[in-house]
Design a protein around this motif. Structure first.
Motif, PDB file in Angstrom:
ATOM      1  N   VAL B 128     -36.443 -67.277  22.612  1.00 45.66           N
ATOM      2  CA  VAL B 128     -36.282 -68.689  22.946  1.00 45.66           C
ATOM      3  C   VAL B 128     -37.587 -69.444  22.863  1.00 45.66           C
ATOM      4  O   VAL B 128     -37.671 -70.559  22.370  1.00 45.66           O
ATOM      5  N   SER B 129     -38.623 -68.825  23.398  1.00 46.03           N
ATOM      6  CA  SER B 129     -39.850 -69.590  23.607  1.00 46.03           C
ATOM      7  C   SER B 129     -40.955 -69.254  22.626  1.00 46.03           C
ATOM      8  O   SER B 129     -42.078 -69.701  22.788  1.00 46.03           O
ATOM      9  N   ILE B 130     -40.635 -68.496  21.600  1.00 46.09           N
ATOM     10  CA  ILE B 130     -41.702 -68.029  20.713  1.00 46.09           C
ATOM     11  C   ILE B 130     -42.496 -69.145  20.059  1.00 46.09           C
ATOM     12  O   ILE B 130     -43.721 -69.160  20.126  1.00 46.09           O
ATOM     13  N   VAL B 131     -41.816 -70.089  19.457  1.00 46.56           N
ATOM     14  CA  VAL B 131     -42.567 -71.131  18.747  1.00 46.56           C
ATOM     15  C   VAL B 131     -43.421 -71.972  19.690  1.00 46.56           C
ATOM     16  O   VAL B 131     -44.623 -72.103  19.490  1.00 46.56           O
ATOM     17  N   PRO B 132     -42.836 -72.535  20.742  1.00 46.84           N
ATOM     18  CA  PRO B 132     -43.672 -73.346  21.633  1.00 46.84           C
ATOM     19  C   PRO B 132     -44.776 -72.531  22.308  1.00 46.84           C
ATOM     20  O   PRO B 132     -45.870 -73.039  22.517  1.00 46.84           O
TER      21      PRO B 132
ATOM     22  N   MET C  32     -41.599 -71.566  31.653  1.00 45.48           N
ATOM     23  CA  MET C  32     -40.630 -72.654  31.674  1.00 45.48           C
ATOM     24  C   MET C  32     -40.969 -73.744  30.669  1.00 45.48           C
ATOM     25  O   MET C  32     -40.095 -74.198  29.925  1.00 45.48           O
ATOM     26  N   TYR C  33     -42.215 -74.162  30.650  1.00 40.58           N
ATOM     27  CA  TYR C  33     -42.598 -75.240  29.729  1.00 40.58           C
ATOM     28  C   TYR C  33     -42.304 -74.878  28.272  1.00 40.58           C
ATOM     29  O   TYR C  33     -41.660 -75.648  27.564  1.00 40.58           O
ATOM     30  N   PRO C  34     -42.738 -73.690  27.805  1.00 37.97           N
ATOM     31  CA  PRO C  34     -42.388 -73.345  26.426  1.00 37.97           C
ATOM     32  C   PRO C  34     -40.888 -73.225  26.222  1.00 37.97           C
ATOM     33  O   PRO C  34     -40.378 -73.625  25.176  1.00 37.97           O
ATOM     34  N   VAL C  35     -40.191 -72.698  27.206  1.00 39.66           N
ATOM     35  CA  VAL C  35     -38.749 -72.552  27.043  1.00 39.66           C
ATOM     36  C   VAL C  35     -38.093 -73.914  26.854  1.00 39.66           C
ATOM     37  O   VAL C  35     -37.305 -74.120  25.945  1.00 39.66           O
ATOM     38  N   ILE C  36     -38.441 -74.840  27.734  1.00 40.27           N
ATOM     39  CA  ILE C  36     -37.826 -76.168  27.642  1.00 40.27           C
ATOM     40  C   ILE C  36     -38.237 -76.849  26.349  1.00 40.27           C
ATOM     41  O   ILE C  36     -37.416 -77.440  25.643  1.00 40.27           O
ATOM     42  N   LEU C  41     -36.311 -78.271  20.493  1.00 34.04           N
ATOM     43  CA  LEU C  41     -36.345 -78.157  19.036  1.00 34.04           C
ATOM     44  C   LEU C  41     -34.948 -78.006  18.457  1.00 34.04           C
ATOM     45  O   LEU C  41     -34.741 -78.192  17.262  1.00 34.04           O
ATOM     46  N   GLY C  42     -33.988 -77.688  19.309  1.00 33.60           N
ATOM     47  CA  GLY C  42     -32.628 -77.527  18.836  1.00 33.60           C
ATOM     48  C   GLY C  42     -32.027 -78.832  18.323  1.00 33.60           C
ATOM     49  O   GLY C  42     -31.017 -78.826  17.635  1.00 33.60           O
ATOM     50  N   LEU C  43     -32.670 -79.920  18.642  1.00 35.44           N
ATOM     51  CA  LEU C  43     -32.146 -81.208  18.201  1.00 35.44           C
ATOM     52  C   LEU C  43     -32.654 -81.598  16.825  1.00 35.44           C
ATOM     53  O   LEU C  43     -32.368 -82.685  16.332  1.00 35.44           O
ATOM     54  N   TYR C 270     -34.285 -67.647  12.684  1.00 37.79           N
ATOM     55  CA  TYR C 270     -35.690 -67.963  12.835  1.00 37.79           C
ATOM     56  C   TYR C 270     -36.477 -67.512  11.614  1.00 37.79           C
ATOM     57  O   TYR C 270     -37.369 -68.207  11.139  1.00 37.79           O
ATOM     58  N   ALA C 271     -36.116 -66.331  11.091  1.00 36.18           N
ATOM     59  CA  ALA C 271     -36.853 -65.774   9.960  1.00 36.18           C
ATOM     60  C   ALA C 271     -36.444 -66.383   8.621  1.00 36.18           C
ATOM     61  O   ALA C 271     -36.963 -65.989   7.595  1.00 36.18           O
ATOM     62  N   SER C 272     -35.498 -67.324   8.623  1.00 35.96           N
ATOM     63  CA  SER C 272     -35.107 -67.936   7.347  1.00 35.96           C
ATOM     64  C   SER C 272     -35.339 -69.437   7.386  1.00 35.96           C
ATOM     65  O   SER C 272     -34.545 -70.221   6.885  1.00 35.96           O
ATOM     66  N   PHE C 273     -36.439 -69.832   8.001  1.00 29.73           N
ATOM     67  CA  PHE C 273     -36.864 -71.230   8.038  1.00 29.73           C
ATOM     68  C   PHE C 273     -35.827 -72.126   8.701  1.00 29.73           C
ATOM     69  O   PHE C 273     -35.667 -73.279   8.331  1.00 29.73           O
ATOM     70  N   GLN C 274     -35.132 -71.590   9.688  1.00 34.37           N
ATOM     71  CA  GLN C 274     -34.179 -72.437  10.408  1.00 34.37           C
ATOM     72  C   GLN C 274     -34.471 -72.366  11.898  1.00 34.37           C
ATOM     73  O   GLN C 274     -33.602 -72.046  12.717  1.00 34.37           O
ATOM     74  N   ALA C 275     -35.703 -72.693  12.259  1.00 35.44           N
ATOM     75  CA  ALA C 275     -36.135 -72.556  13.643  1.00 35.44           C
ATOM     76  C   ALA C 275     -35.424 -73.535  14.564  1.00 35.44           C
ATOM     77  O   ALA C 275     -35.223 -73.247  15.746  1.00 35.44           O
ATOM     78  N   GLY C 276     -35.021 -74.681  14.022  1.00 41.05           N
ATOM     79  CA  GLY C 276     -34.305 -75.646  14.854  1.00 41.05           C
ATOM     80  C   GLY C 276     -32.971 -75.065  15.293  1.00 41.05           C
ATOM     81  O   GLY C 276     -32.607 -75.091  16.467  1.00 41.05           O
ATOM     82  N   TYR C 277     -32.270 -74.521  14.326  1.00 47.18           N
ATOM     83  CA  TYR C 277     -30.977 -73.896  14.601  1.00 47.18           C
ATOM     84  C   TYR C 277     -31.155 -72.750  15.594  1.00 47.18           C
ATOM     85  O   TYR C 277     -30.395 -72.610  16.555  1.00 47.18           O
ATOM     86  N   ALA C 278     -32.194 -71.940  15.377  1.00 46.08           N
ATOM     87  CA  ALA C 278     -32.444 -70.808  16.265  1.00 46.08           C
ATOM     88  C   ALA C 278     -32.679 -71.292  17.687  1.00 46.08           C
ATOM     89  O   ALA C 278     -32.218 -70.677  18.656  1.00 46.08           O
ATOM     90  N   SER C 279     -33.392 -72.395  17.826  1.00 47.79           N
ATOM     91  CA  SER C 279     -33.639 -72.930  19.168  1.00 47.79           C
ATOM     92  C   SER C 279     -32.346 -73.369  19.835  1.00 47.79           C
ATOM     93  O   SER C 279     -32.176 -73.214  21.041  1.00 47.79           O
ATOM     94  N   ALA C 280     -31.434 -73.899  19.024  1.00 43.52           N
ATOM     95  CA  ALA C 280     -30.149 -74.299  19.598  1.00 43.52           C
ATOM     96  C   ALA C 280     -29.377 -73.074  20.082  1.00 43.52           C
ATOM     97  O   ALA C 280     -28.721 -73.105  21.121  1.00 43.52           O
ATOM     98  N   VAL C 281     -29.462 -71.981  19.325  1.00 40.27           N
ATOM     99  CA  VAL C 281     -28.821 -70.739  19.769  1.00 40.27           C
ATOM    100  C   VAL C 281     -29.429 -70.306  21.098  1.00 40.27           C
ATOM    101  O   VAL C 281     -28.731 -69.889  22.019  1.00 40.27           O
ATOM    102  N   ALA C 282     -30.748 -70.428  21.191  1.00 34.40           N
ATOM    103  CA  ALA C 282     -31.428 -70.057  22.430  1.00 34.40           C
ATOM    104  C   ALA C 282     -30.921 -70.888  23.592  1.00 34.40           C
ATOM    105  O   ALA C 282     -30.813 -70.395  24.712  1.00 34.40           O
ATOM    106  N   PHE C 283     -30.625 -72.145  23.297  1.00 34.45           N
ATOM    107  CA  PHE C 283     -30.101 -73.001  24.348  1.00 34.45           C
ATOM    108  C   PHE C 283     -28.767 -72.471  24.856  1.00 34.45           C
ATOM    109  O   PHE C 283     -28.521 -72.418  26.057  1.00 34.45           O
TER     110      PHE C 283
END
Lengths: 430, 285, 304
Positions: B128-132, C32-36, C41-43, C270-283
């Motif tokens: 979840v937090s890797i990039v930031p 918490m800060y990095p997580v949030i 980035l999911g947006l 994440y490994a296929s240049f879709q970090a935004g999508y990956a962040s949404a999954v994390a959400f």
């Protein structure tokens, strides 16, 4: 008592911080310039040794250190993405061009190294084909190093033992002949093809060829530019693929076998064919169970046999835009392009060179020479579809390949999924 | 003795006894064998590994270990792992019991919320937090450094450690704490002199489990360490895999090098561990 | 006397906040800060290789919600979590009970039970890949030795497939088997400690009642060990939900995507240049995690 404890706590905290600081300082000692070079290569000894040798020679000449790190597949991209995204990328890294390079260029992640291409060595060594692969908007963004192409490798001994005629490179063979041969080999108790389902990139090699055989050489590109759609061409291709897969020509457990295990299976003489890139030549050694050879991918009945196409891609080295050592990085690129290092690379790793350098005879094993001759005789070299497409679309195609191979999705559904992703990434057909 | 102790009962008891013992013994074997196998593999040549996969090595190849340690860089990775793991644990040991104590019995504003937020962290996957985190570390200059890794591990290990340590604090009879208050001890003194010593076994368990996790973790070092000489052990293991050739002997040696320190810790502290688990699980009767 | 007065009330509250301070600082800054931040980035449509990102609102979230592969990964993760919880509870408890009952063998068992947990997931995955190998794997060797397939066929059941990890019907099972092999030991030890902490008088009184073991356990022991069980359940659930390296090394999510789990799904994007999508999954993962925490508090009452 309370005070003693206070001292103790402070002491602990101070010691921890001091330890960390000392360690950090130790690691931070500035020396001559150190550059990082990341490659998604294997741990193959010859490759590791070569890059170790060349970086040492480079250090002797310039005093700068090149630290080479090799990671596989997903790890490489996870690491590289994070490094690029956080602004701390390696100075040099490998890219296969295509959609991947598009992203790098569009987002200014790689440096413009066109100046290298004006130099005389580049003009004589770097051919138009490989140069185009890394050119965007008239500028060059990477140095081609190796040219990998994908082939159907066979073990002559298995074919001969099963009494199967081996097609020559000139005549090739039809799909029916290919299936008949596979059946005969299967009857002899050997797995016709060694596959590695756990490494889905390896499934794209046969998938690309089947797609091209079923639809022609331009179909994919047309769909990519949104002149046509992906649904039709991929439904056709995947139906053909499914037919092949349903024939059960792969070794037991192939679906969760990794690439290296499949390779070993092939090397030991337990499989007749191995669909791989030219690196297989350097990996496979001839012995009592194995004589390596290479044949053309079979042609479908309604395809003219004169249509010759090879899939492949060039392995290129790019310089990160955020690198603080661009000059040294370019110097390293010049260094490794020197003919003596090119020759050494060819000899040590049997990797086919992307640059044009005169090689002494006997540099490559005979199988590679067969391949190289075939490349010269083949009019069309196509970039692997997964590489050609933008990376996110490529990932979807990769996944659909995997799902069709393992029978988890029907050809029509898989094709539709690719088209849906294409619409999302590239827009609708116009 | 009960009059109902018929032959059937006798047979049933004997049967359950045999089955029970068998289960224990079989499980013990399966628990140990894979590690034994790894040891054997680490001492075989590649050829022998394929010829005699499951048995004892005939000609111990200690060279595999030498290769792994030196060329394979496991030696450096070993040192790095020790540094990162021990520093993380020391920090965790200092700050997490404090927080666990503060979140144990007393009620005060915000306690519930803080507890929720902390425990929710246990369910958050690292990806979840890797990039930031990477961006944050980079801006703090902590990318590719042991300090950066330590900070990350401590922060992400807090939920787990606090959760387990807290149970230890909860099992202390409140009468003891009240007595301390009456005696005029400050909160901190109560913590240090009364609560912490009693909750120590729980804290200890938390530390051991965290240590195992940090020692074996792969993802954070993968993305936050970019210099090859700063790799930790799990990353070092990767070197033997590659896509092409798996060097099984050195790989198994690498696995042994990674596992033996934890095993030693375990052997040394197994009694403590069991006591700790027992104490941490305060039974409410 | 005066000192006593001052040390009550607000000073205690402040003291507690002070105790929490280092934790909260580190936790918020480095967790918490990095997580949030990451979740925001999911947006975006974001490749991850630079700061370039395109705001696309909730599109990623919508795409994930309708993606059958996501449902598949979610399903598998759920199955793994539930099965692990049940198995590690039942097996862990049974082994602990047996270890207590047959003390001598039990103590040997307890001393080796924690060995699997010391191994890293990568090591475990690599070793078990060898055990599951279709040609020379240990499991197949044992099956052949015991003529298991002959026995199965005799009673009309199908044979066990040669490659447990590659066969669609057994792939998930192979992951579950390995994961539980790894984890059960820890829970056996935890429950064993719990059993030991029950005073012997309770055991003695149970003997007199003449109840069978199972009844004894159900009616008497379980209620007493409620907290232990709750603790163990929380640990298992949290770990199973995040399972990653083990599946990655053992099956790669395969065959195909049959053993895909959420963290693998995320990793691929994440490994296929879709970090935004990956962040949404994390959400989505975070939301599910929060739900699990709420469940943990409400039903398992671990906050008391």
């Amino acid at each position: 008592m309370q005070r003693k404890y206070l001292y103790a706590t402070t002491a602990i905290v101070v010691i921890v911080i001091a330890a960390l600081a000392a360690y950090w300082a130790w690691q931070m000692q500035p020396t001559t310039k150190t550059l990082d070079f990341w490659a998604p290569f294997s741990g193959e000894q010859a490759t590791t040794d070569f890059w170790g040798n060349v970086s040492e020679a480079y250090k002797n000449q310039t005093g700068n250190t090149i630290r080479i790190s090799m990671y596989s597949g997903d790890e490489f991209f996870t690491k590289l993405t994070t490094a690029l995204g956080s602004g701390s990328p390696p100075d040099l890294f490998v890219t296969y061009g295509g959609g991947e390079l598009d992203t790098y260029v569009n987002e200014s992640a790689v440096a413009d190294i066109s100046n290298l291409y004006t130099e005389s060595w580049a003009q004589s060594q770097i051919g138009a084909g490989v140069k185009d692969a890394i050119t965007r908007n008239g500028k060059q963004y990477a140095l081609p190093y190796e040219l990998q192409t994908d082939w159907l490798f066979i073990n002559r001994k298995v074919f001969e033992n099963a009494n199967v005629t081996i097609p020559t490179m000139d005549t090739g063979w039809t799909w029916d002949q290919f299936i008949a041969a596979s059946n005969k080999i299967k009857a002899a108790g050997i797995a016709p093809v060694a596959m590695s389902g756990a490494d889905s990139w390896s499934l794209s090699f046969p998938a690309c060829y089947i797609h091209e055989r079923a639809n022609g050489a331009n179909a994919f590109k047309d769909a990519l530019t949104r002149t046509t759609n992906f649904t039709d061409s991929y439904t056709k291709a995947y139906s053909q693929l499914k037919q092949w897969v349903d024939g059960d020509y792969f070794q037991t457990g192939w679906a969760t076998t990794h690439f290296y295990d499949a390779y070993q299976y092939f090397q030991a003489g337990n499989a007749a064919m191995f669909i791989q890139g030219t690196w297989a030549v350097g990996m496979v050694s001839n012995n009592a169970n194995m004589t390596l050879d290479v044949v053309q991918w079979p042609y479908l009945p309604d395809q003219p046999t004169a249509n010759k196409v090879i899939f492949g891609s060039s392995t290129n080295i790019a310089v990160a835009a955020a690198s603080t050592h661009k000059n040294e990085a370019e110097e390293f690129l010049r260094f490794i392009s020197k003919p003596e290092w090119q020759v050494k690379y060819a000899k040590d790793t049997t990797g086919p060179l992307a640059q044009t350098v005169t090689l002494p005879s006997g540099t490559y094993p005979s199988t590679m020479n067969t391949v190289l001759t075939a490349i010269t005789n083949t009019p069309t070299l196509i970039l692997r579809y997964g590489t050609m497409a933008p990376k996110d679309l490529g990932a979807t195609i990769d996944e659909q390949n995997l799902l069709v191979f393992t029978g988890q999705k029907s050809p029509a559904d898989a094709a539709a999924a690719i088209e849906a992703k294409a619409v999302q990434v590239l827009g609708p057909v116009h | 003795m009960s009059l109902e102790y018929s032959p059937w009962n006798w047979f049933r008891d004997r049967f359950t006894r045999v089955v029970g013992l068998l289960v224990l013994i079989l499980w013990s074997i399966t628990a140990v064998y894979p590690l034994l196998w790894a040891t054997f593999t680490s001492l075989k040549t590649r050829e022998e590994l394929f010829a005699n996969t499951w048995g004892l090595p005939s000609n111990p190849q200690w060279s595999n270990y030498v290769y792994a340690w030196g060329t394979g860089n496991m030696g450096a990775a070993f040192v790095n792992s020790i540094i990162v793991t021990s520093l993380s644990i020391v920090l965790l040991f200092v700050i997490s019991p404090m927080a666990a104590y503060a979140l144990a019995r007393a009620e005060y504003r915000g306690k519930g919320t803080i507890l929720y937020i902390l425990l929710a962290g246990m369910y958050i996957a690292p990806q979840v937090s890797i990039v930031p985190l990477a961006i944050l570390l980079q801006s703090l200059g902590l990318m590719d450094s042991a300090i950066g890794l330590v900070m990350v591990y401590v922060a992400s290990g807090l939920p787990y450690s606090i959760f387990i340590s807290r149970l230890g604090f909860l099992s202390i009879p409140s009468s003891l704490e009240d007595a301390a208050k009456v005696d005029g001890l400050s909160t901190f003194q109560t913590y240090r002199k009364v609560a912490l010593p009693l909750a120590l076994p729980s804290v200890f368990i938390a530390m051991i489990l965290e240590a195992i996790f940090i020692w074996n973790d792969f993802l954070y070092p993968l993305v936050f360490i970019t210099s090859p000489d700063k790799n930790t052990l799990p990353l070092g293991l990767f070197r033997f895999q590659g896509s092409y050739l798996i060097q099984y002997g050195p790989l198994a040696a690498g696995i042994m090098i990674s596992t033996v320190p934890l095993l030693i810790l375990y052997i040394l502290f197994s009694e403590r561990i069991k006591k700790g688990i027992a104490a941490g699980i305060g039974v409410k009767t | 006397m005066v000192k006593l007065r001052i040390k009550t009330g607000s000073k205690r509250i402040i003291a507690r906040y002070l105790l929490l301070l280092p934790t909260l600082l580190l936790y918020f800054l480095f967790f918490m800060y990095p997580v949030i931040n990451g979740l925001s980035l999911g947006l975006y449509k974001y490749s991850g290789v630079s700061q370039v990102k395109y705001f696309i609102g909730l599109r990623n979230y919508a795409d994930i919600a309708i993606d059958p592969q996501f449902h598949n990964a979610l399903k598998n993760t759920f199955i793994i979590t539930v099965v692990n919880s049940i198995v590690q509870f039942v097996a862990g408890f049974s082994l602990a009970w047996l270890a207590r009952k047959y003390v001598r063998v039990g103590s040997i068992f307890l001393s080796v039970a924690l060995i699997p947990i010391v191994l890293s997931f990568v090591s475990v995955g690599l070793m078990w890949t060898w055990f599951y190998n279709s040609s020379f794997g240990l499991l197949n060797g044992i099956f052949d030795f015991l003529h298991v397939n002959n026995a199965l066929n005799f009673v009309g059941l199908p044979s066990i497939p040669r490659s447990l990890t590659a066969n669609p019907s057994t792939a998930l099972f192979s992951v579950l088997l390995t994961a539980n092999w790894h984890g059960i030991g820890l829970y056996a030890v935890i429950y064993s400690a719990g059993l030991r902490s029950i005073s012997p008088s309770i055991y003695d009184s149970m003997k007199v009642d003449g109840l069978s073991d199972l009844q004894k356990i159900r009616r008497v022991i379980f209620p007493m060990l409620k907290d232990t069980i709750a603790l163990a359940l929380v640990l298992v659930i949290a770990a199973s939900f995040k399972i990653f390296e083990l599946v990655y090394v053992l099956t790669g999510g395969g065959p195909g995507r049959l053993t895909d789990v959420i963290s693998l799904y995320l990793y691929r994007y994440y490994a296929s240049f879709q970090a935004g999508y990956a962040s949404a999954v994390a959400f989505y993962m975070l939301i599910i995690g929060l739900v699990l925490v709420v469940i943990q508090f409400k039903f398992l009452r671990t906050e008391k």
